[in-house]
Design an enzyme around this catalytic site. Structure first.
Site, short mmCIF file in Angstrom:
data_model
loop_
_atom_site.label_atom_id
_atom_site.label_comp_id
_atom_site.label_asym_id
_atom_site.label_seq_id
_atom_site.Cartn_x
_atom_site.Cartn_y
_atom_site.Cartn_z
N ASN A 13 0.76 -1.05 0.11
CA ASN A 13 -0.02 0.26 -0.03
C ASN A 13 0.72 1.37 -0.17
O ASN A 13 1.62 1.35 0.81
CB ASN A 13 -0.97 0.05 1.35
CG ASN A 13 -1.70 1.26 1.32
OD1 ASN A 13 -1.49 2.42 1.19
ND2 ASN A 13 -3.12 0.87 1.74
N HIS A 16 0.93 6.36 1.69
CA HIS A 16 1.70 7.21 2.51
C HIS A 16 3.06 8.04 1.57
O HIS A 16 3.46 9.01 2.17
CB HIS A 16 2.24 6.72 3.90
CG HIS A 16 1.09 6.34 4.66
ND1 HIS A 16 0.11 7.38 4.75
CD2 HIS A 16 0.73 5.37 5.29
CE1 HIS A 16 -1.05 6.99 5.58
NE2 HIS A 16 -0.47 5.61 6.00
N HIS A 49 -5.61 3.52 -1.83
CA HIS A 49 -6.97 4.03 -1.32
C HIS A 49 -7.43 5.34 -1.75
O HIS A 49 -6.72 6.34 -1.32
CB HIS A 49 -6.90 3.90 0.25
CG HIS A 49 -8.15 4.21 0.89
ND1 HIS A 49 -8.37 3.97 2.19
CD2 HIS A 49 -9.54 4.35 0.47
CE1 HIS A 49 -9.71 4.19 2.64
NE2 HIS A 49 -10.42 4.41 1.55
N ARG A 51 -9.74 8.12 -1.15
CA ARG A 51 -10.55 8.34 -0.34
C ARG A 51 -11.26 9.60 -0.77
O ARG A 51 -10.98 10.32 -1.64
CB ARG A 51 -9.76 8.71 1.00
CG ARG A 51 -8.87 7.78 1.83
CD ARG A 51 -8.55 8.15 3.29
NE ARG A 51 -9.36 8.49 4.07
CZ ARG A 51 -9.66 7.43 5.15
NH1 ARG A 51 -8.82 6.68 5.18
NH2 ARG A 51 -10.44 7.56 5.75
N ARG A 55 -7.20 12.87 0.45
CA ARG A 55 -6.18 13.22 1.42
C ARG A 55 -4.85 12.80 1.06
O ARG A 55 -3.66 13.42 1.38
CB ARG A 55 -6.63 12.93 2.87
CG ARG A 55 -6.31 11.61 3.34
CD ARG A 55 -6.59 11.14 4.64
NE ARG A 55 -7.81 11.31 5.14
CZ ARG A 55 -8.30 10.81 6.22
NH1 ARG A 55 -7.37 10.36 7.05
NH2 ARG A 55 -9.35 10.97 6.58
N GLU A 76 -8.66 0.41 -3.15
CA GLU A 76 -9.31 0.28 -2.17
C GLU A 76 -10.40 1.60 -2.02
O GLU A 76 -10.04 2.63 -2.41
CB GLU A 76 -8.50 0.67 -0.84
CG GLU A 76 -8.12 -0.64 -0.19
CD GLU A 76 -7.38 -0.09 1.14
OE1 GLU A 76 -7.48 0.61 1.87
OE2 GLU A 76 -6.31 -1.15 1.36
N THR A 107 -8.42 3.70 8.18
CA THR A 107 -9.56 2.75 8.40
C THR A 107 -9.65 2.26 9.87
O THR A 107 -8.67 1.56 10.18
CB THR A 107 -9.35 1.82 7.37
OG1 THR A 107 -9.09 2.47 6.12
CG2 THR A 107 -10.89 1.08 7.21
N GLU A 157 -11.28 -9.46 3.01
CA GLU A 157 -9.95 -8.91 3.64
C GLU A 157 -10.10 -8.80 5.07
O GLU A 157 -10.81 -8.08 5.45
CB GLU A 157 -9.38 -7.60 2.97
CG GLU A 157 -8.06 -7.24 3.76
CD GLU A 157 -7.24 -5.99 3.27
OE1 GLU A 157 -7.37 -5.75 2.00
OE2 GLU A 157 -6.49 -5.43 3.79
N HIS A 197 -3.94 -4.46 7.71
CA HIS A 197 -3.99 -3.27 8.64
C HIS A 197 -2.95 -3.60 9.90
O HIS A 197 -3.35 -4.42 10.31
CB HIS A 197 -5.35 -3.19 8.89
CG HIS A 197 -5.81 -1.73 9.30
ND1 HIS A 197 -5.44 -1.03 10.43
CD2 HIS A 197 -6.06 -0.43 8.62
CE1 HIS A 197 -5.59 0.34 10.48
NE2 HIS A 197 -5.93 0.45 9.36
N1 PXP Z 1 -5.83 -3.07 4.10
C1 PXP Z 1 -6.85 -2.01 4.25
C2 PXP Z 1 -8.21 -2.50 3.89
C3 PXP Z 1 -6.46 -0.62 4.74
O1 PXP Z 1 -7.66 0.32 4.75
C4 PXP Z 1 -5.19 -0.52 5.04
C5 PXP Z 1 -4.92 0.98 5.58
O2 PXP Z 1 -5.18 1.82 4.29
C6 PXP Z 1 -4.25 -1.29 5.14
C7 PXP Z 1 -4.69 -2.68 4.50
C8 PXP Z 1 -2.71 -1.33 5.26
O3 PXP Z 1 -2.62 -1.02 6.54
P1 PXP Z 1 -1.22 -0.36 7.04
O4 PXP Z 1 -0.98 0.95 6.29
O5 PXP Z 1 -1.80 -0.23 8.63
O6 PXP Z 1 -0.28 -1.44 6.74
#
Ligand code: PXP
Length: 246
Positions: A13, A16, A49, A51, A55, A76, A107, A157, A197
């Site tokens: 992901n 960031h 993601h 959003r 953001r 996402e 999330t 998931e 997550h």
């Molecule tokens: N899976 C989902 C559905 C999420 O919303 C997120 C955070 O955006 C992640 C995985 C990844 O989480 P993390 O950034 O804590 O690894």
């Protein structure tokens, strides 16, 4: 403990990377470059993601990533009309449907399918009718798993936030067993199972060993390490951690 499946994949992901860019509303760092570097480091998929409040990831990023990602692109998004229209246009390899609240930092929990069943089933029909497989981001609760299956979605998931925040051995084992049980129930129904997550280099291995787990979606810890050691290396090290080799 059982070993991780050799087929277990890592979805990186990269939200960031865009968070840093948006802090200055500038053009760097570019998540598109980050996706390419993550793939060079061994990412099996790229997750972003989009959003509602934009953001971090922007519409432009998703459009370009669709063209440049060589692995698979997991979009996402919240199950809203606006997002469904974007997904239908962009055609990601799959969509993960998540709950979204403007005031949250990230999330915070799984989505409630039981309470929104009719509307959510329609969203699955729209997306899967256009050949975009759907994954529901849910807590490992038996009724949510059952409802996910009844929407016709191909994947779930499992939300691993509580596992990631568990304090002490007993709580950790409880949360792990809960996720294992959820994966077992889902697989018995014919659902495919991902998780994510809050996963880190330190807590990922027991999760990776859950039988039938297909993909782990991991962001914050990889990007955090990447700031210090570079993204390719951070991804490579996560792949090792998933196999208990770091
Ligand atoms: N899976 C989902 C559905 C999420 O919303 C997120 C955070 O955006 C992640 C995985 C990844 O989480 P993390 O950034 O804590 O690894």
């Amino acid at each position: 403990m059982q070993s991780p499946s050799p087929l277990l994949t890592l979805g990186v992901n990269i939200d960031h990377v865009a968070t840093i860019r948006q802090a200055r509303r500038t053009v760097e760092p570019d998540p598109v470059t980050a996706a390419a570097l993550a793939e060079l480091g061994g990412a099996d998929g790229i997750t972003v993601h989009l959003r509602e409040d934009r953001r971090h990831i922007q519409d432009r990023d998703v459009k370009i990533l669709r063209q440049t990602v060589q692995t698979h692109l997991n979009l996402e998004m919240a199950p809203t009309e606006e997002m469904v229209a974007i997904a239908l246009e962009i055609q990601p390899d799959y969509v993960t449907l998540v709950p979204e609240k403007r005031e949250e930092v990230t999330t915070e929990g799984g989505i409630d399918i039981v309470g929104n069943f009719a509307r959510f089933k329609e969203v699955v029909d729209q997306l899967q009718g256009a050949n975009i497989p759907v994954s529901w981001f849910i807590d490992a609760e038996p009724d949510q798993i059952e409802a996910s299956y009844k929407t016709g979605a191909k994947f779930i998931e499992l939300h691993t936030g509580k596992y990631a925040e568990a304090k002490g051995e007993d709580e950790l084992q409880y949360e792990l067993d809960y996720l294992k049980q959820g994966a077992k129930q889902a697989i018995a129904l014919g659902l495919r199972v991902n998780a994510g997550h809050g996963l880190t280099y330190r807590n990922v291995y027991p999760l990776a060993c859950i039988e039938g787990m297909e993909e782990l979606n991991i962001g914050h810890t990889i990007i955090s390490r990447a700031v210090l050691v570079g993204l390719e290396r951070a991804v490579r090290e996560m792949k090792l951690a998933m196999r208990g080799q770091l």
